[in-house]
Design a protein around this motif. Sequence first.
Motif, PDB file in Angstrom:
ATOM      1  N   ASP A  85      34.098  15.765  50.801  1.00 25.72           N
ATOM      2  CA  ASP A  85      33.694  15.178  49.524  1.00 25.72           C
ATOM      3  C   ASP A  85      34.481  15.812  48.396  1.00 25.72           C
ATOM      4  O   ASP A  85      34.900  16.977  48.490  1.00 25.72           O
ATOM      5  CB  ASP A  85      32.197  15.401  49.275  1.00 25.72           C
ATOM      6  N   ASN A  86      34.638  15.083  47.322  1.00 26.52           N
ATOM      7  CA  ASN A  86      35.381  15.584  46.171  1.00 26.52           C
ATOM      8  C   ASN A  86      34.704  16.793  45.537  1.00 26.52           C
ATOM      9  O   ASN A  86      35.358  17.659  44.980  1.00 26.52           O
ATOM     10  CB  ASN A  86      35.566  14.460  45.136  1.00 26.52           C
ATOM     11  N   SER A  87      33.369  16.882  45.650  1.00 29.25           N
ATOM     12  CA  SER A  87      32.642  17.998  45.031  1.00 29.25           C
ATOM     13  C   SER A  87      32.571  19.234  45.935  1.00 29.25           C
ATOM     14  O   SER A  87      32.094  20.287  45.517  1.00 29.25           O
ATOM     15  CB  SER A  87      31.220  17.555  44.675  1.00 29.25           C
ATOM     16  N   LYS A 119      33.376  22.602  47.902  1.00 30.68           N
ATOM     17  CA  LYS A 119      34.178  23.801  47.626  1.00 30.68           C
ATOM     18  C   LYS A 119      34.756  24.389  48.913  1.00 30.68           C
ATOM     19  O   LYS A 119      35.747  25.101  48.872  1.00 30.68           O
ATOM     20  CB  LYS A 119      33.333  24.844  46.905  1.00 30.68           C
TER      21      LYS A 119
END
Length: 128
Positions: A13-15, A17
């Motif tokens: 996902d883009n979010s 880490k």
Amino acid sequence: MVKLCPECGEENDNSAKFCQKCSSPLTKELKTTLNENRENRKPIYALVTIIGVVFIIIDGLGLILNLLLVPLGLILTMGGLVRLFPKTFKPKAIVIGFTAFMVVYYLLFILSSCILVIYPERGILPYS
């Protein structure tokens, strides 16, 4: 939009880490912070390794009769070496080597104790 892991190529996902597959940091800032933390801990790992070696030497010289000094010394030494040199010392090999050493160490200790009990004139019994 997805982030590709630089280590394994997994789509995240883009979010995110950290990579969901290999747990590697997905941003340069996190990677730099993790490397700095490892570098800051090296003196502690070196000290732990030295303490482990000292425990093994103390037991080897017979200064303290304690059956826990060698295992504790080996655990500290190997733990420190694995952290200081992760590419050289592999944890699985360390566990196998430690187990083999402890089996031989205690078998020799039991054998030497039996010899002292059977032939007391060959040595001094610690409890006589």
